[in-house]
Design a protein around this motif. Structure first.
Motif, mmCIF file in Angstrom:
data_model
loop_
_atom_site.group_PDB
_atom_site.id
_atom_site.type_symbol
_atom_site.label_atom_id
_atom_site.label_comp_id
_atom_site.label_asym_id
_atom_site.label_seq_id
_atom_site.Cartn_x
_atom_site.Cartn_y
_atom_site.Cartn_z
ATOM 1 N N GLY A 35 0.808 -1.205 0.000
ATOM 2 C CA GLY A 35 0.000 0.000 0.000
ATOM 3 C C GLY A 35 0.845 1.260 0.000
ATOM 4 N N LEU A 36 0.229 2.353 -0.430
ATOM 5 C CA LEU A 36 0.962 3.606 -0.591
ATOM 6 C C LEU A 36 1.432 4.172 0.750
ATOM 7 C CD1 LEU A 36 1.992 5.847 -2.416
ATOM 8 C CD2 LEU A 36 -0.269 6.924 -2.295
ATOM 9 N N LYS A 37 0.644 3.968 1.820
ATOM 10 C CA LYS A 37 1.015 4.542 3.108
ATOM 11 C C LYS A 37 2.367 4.022 3.578
ATOM 12 C CE LYS A 37 -3.618 5.574 4.854
ATOM 13 N NZ LYS A 37 -4.607 5.314 5.937
ATOM 14 N N LYS A 38 2.584 2.722 3.436
ATOM 15 C CA LYS A 38 3.868 2.170 3.856
ATOM 16 C C LYS A 38 4.968 2.457 2.841
ATOM 17 C CE LYS A 38 2.401 -1.228 7.187
ATOM 18 N NZ LYS A 38 2.590 -2.590 7.739
ATOM 19 N N ALA A 39 4.591 2.600 1.573
ATOM 20 C CA ALA A 39 5.591 2.959 0.568
ATOM 21 C C ALA A 39 6.116 4.375 0.791
ATOM 22 C CB ALA A 39 4.991 2.836 -0.829
ATOM 23 N N LEU A 40 5.373 5.191 1.550
ATOM 24 C CA LEU A 40 5.864 6.524 1.881
ATOM 25 C C LEU A 40 7.167 6.458 2.672
ATOM 26 C CD1 LEU A 40 2.556 8.382 2.853
ATOM 27 C CD2 LEU A 40 3.895 8.642 0.751
ATOM 28 N N PHE A 41 7.371 5.362 3.414
ATOM 29 C CA PHE A 41 8.633 5.192 4.131
ATOM 30 C C PHE A 41 9.780 4.961 3.139
ATOM 31 C CE2 PHE A 41 5.584 4.383 7.472
ATOM 32 C CZ PHE A 41 6.192 4.923 8.597
ATOM 33 N N THR A 42 9.477 4.269 2.041
ATOM 34 C CA THR A 42 10.471 4.084 0.991
ATOM 35 C C THR A 42 10.828 5.424 0.368
ATOM 36 O OG1 THR A 42 9.437 1.943 0.509
ATOM 37 C CG2 THR A 42 11.016 2.797 -1.103
ATOM 38 N N ILE A 43 9.803 6.235 0.114
ATOM 39 C CA ILE A 43 10.026 7.564 -0.458
ATOM 40 C C ILE A 43 10.849 8.416 0.492
ATOM 41 C CG2 ILE A 43 8.887 9.685 -1.219
ATOM 42 C CD1 ILE A 43 6.527 7.948 -2.121
ATOM 43 N N ALA A 44 10.510 8.351 1.789
ATOM 44 C CA ALA A 44 11.272 9.117 2.782
ATOM 45 C C ALA A 44 12.725 8.675 2.814
ATOM 46 C CB ALA A 44 10.634 8.951 4.158
ATOM 47 N N GLY A 45 12.949 7.362 2.708
ATOM 48 C CA GLY A 45 14.312 6.859 2.691
ATOM 49 C C GLY A 45 15.075 7.318 1.473
ATOM 50 N N ASN A 46 14.405 7.300 0.319
ATOM 51 C CA ASN A 46 15.069 7.730 -0.904
ATOM 52 C C ASN A 46 15.418 9.209 -0.860
ATOM 53 O OD1 ASN A 46 14.690 8.682 -4.077
ATOM 54 N ND2 ASN A 46 15.700 6.704 -3.831
ATOM 55 N N VAL A 47 14.517 10.014 -0.342
ATOM 56 C CA VAL A 47 14.779 11.452 -0.221
ATOM 57 C C VAL A 47 15.918 11.699 0.771
ATOM 58 C CG1 VAL A 47 13.800 13.658 0.502
ATOM 59 C CG2 VAL A 47 12.442 12.100 -0.888
ATOM 60 N N THR A 48 15.960 10.899 1.834
ATOM 61 C CA THR A 48 17.069 11.008 2.777
ATOM 62 C C THR A 48 18.395 10.717 2.089
ATOM 63 O OG1 THR A 48 15.666 10.325 4.631
ATOM 64 C CG2 THR A 48 18.039 10.141 4.939
ATOM 65 N N GLY A 49 18.394 9.668 1.253
ATOM 66 C CA GLY A 49 19.600 9.347 0.498
ATOM 67 C C GLY A 49 20.006 10.468 -0.442
ATOM 68 N N LEU A 50 19.025 11.077 -1.105
ATOM 69 C CA LEU A 50 19.319 12.201 -1.987
ATOM 70 C C LEU A 50 19.903 13.378 -1.198
ATOM 71 C CD1 LEU A 50 16.249 12.314 -4.413
ATOM 72 C CD2 LEU A 50 18.572 11.539 -4.907
ATOM 73 N N PHE A 51 19.363 13.606 -0.009
ATOM 74 C CA PHE A 51 19.886 14.684 0.830
ATOM 75 C C PHE A 51 21.341 14.422 1.216
ATOM 76 C CE2 PHE A 51 20.729 16.396 5.080
ATOM 77 C CZ PHE A 51 20.536 17.752 4.835
ATOM 78 N N LEU A 52 21.647 13.164 1.526
ATOM 79 C CA LEU A 52 23.021 12.810 1.873
ATOM 80 C C LEU A 52 23.953 13.024 0.681
ATOM 81 C CD1 LEU A 52 22.447 9.532 3.934
ATOM 82 C CD2 LEU A 52 23.054 11.804 4.811
ATOM 83 N N MET A 53 23.501 12.599 -0.508
ATOM 84 C CA MET A 53 24.333 12.769 -1.700
ATOM 85 C C MET A 53 24.532 14.244 -2.016
ATOM 86 S SD MET A 53 25.088 9.739 -2.266
ATOM 87 C CE MET A 53 26.175 10.265 -3.566
#
Length: 206
Positions: A35-53
């Motif tokens: 479901g999309l609600k839990k996939a939001l954690f994936t999105i948050a993780g990806n954005v965190t990775g982008l912030f680190l890069m």
């Protein structure tokens, strides 16, 4: 930084975020599975990775990685192996498609970490932040505010596009019961993961 300069960066960042890649594939897979609600954690993780890069780019560490063939190759191989692993896992375990009520599984931390790993092991993110950021920076004005604007813009574009793909993925596949229950759906996503991993490993350093 002028408003026109920011608009130019916004257009490039949005097109880049919109183009299909490992992050989009991962978000769609997790959306279909939980479901999309839990996939939001994936999105948050990806954005965190982008912030680190992006932070590494600001500190000049990305340029150091790009100047080292060994470091660049290590990142490519690590990212390729991880994507290949995700592909095998998706192929073997299949998907449980959910639109409204996601399965009550404790996988949010795993989804977040997968999003981070996919972002920081993607050479495209390194190249993007290193090659493009300097093009929109005015060295005659304060650098930190300019970098902050670029980083926030990039993250907003990524969130918007990943959420859009996640929602589209749910709507597209849950409308067809036959497609939702098909054994070829997890095989298609898993095979795509593995294919992207192989392509990433074969990418030549530029």
């Amino acid at each position: 930084m002028t408003f026109e300069t920011w608009l130019a960066f916004l257009s490039i960042a949005f097109v880049t975020a919109l183009s299909p890649g490992p992050a989009i594939l991962l978000v769609m897979t997790h959306t279909l599975r939980s479901g999309l609600k839990k996939a939001l954690f994936t999105i948050a993780g990806n954005v965190t990775g982008l912030f680190l890069m992006a932070s590494f780019s600001v500190l000049g560490l990305s340029a150091l990685v790009l100047s080292s063939a060994t470091a660049f190759m290590a990142i490519k191989i690590l990212g390729a192996c991880y994507l290949f692993y995700l592909g095998i896992k998706t192929w073997r375990n299949g998907m449980t498609i959910s639109l409204e009520d996601a399965p009550q599984t404790d996988n949010t931390r795993s989804y977040y970490l997968q999003g981070v790993l996919v972002a920081i092991t993607n050479p495209k993110a390194i190249i993007f932040s290193t090659a493009l950021f300097p093009q929109f920076i005015d060295i005659n004005t304060a650098l930190l505010p300019q970098f902050s604007i670029l980083v926030v813009t990039l993250m907003c574009c990524s969130i918007t596009c990943l959420c859009g793909y996640g929602y589209w993925g749910v709507r597209a596949f849950t409308r067809s019961k036959r497609l939702a229950n098909s054994k070829w759906l997890p095989r298609t996503f898993g095979g795509t993961f593995m294919g992207v991993g192989v392509m990433l490993a074969l990418t030549a350093q530029r």
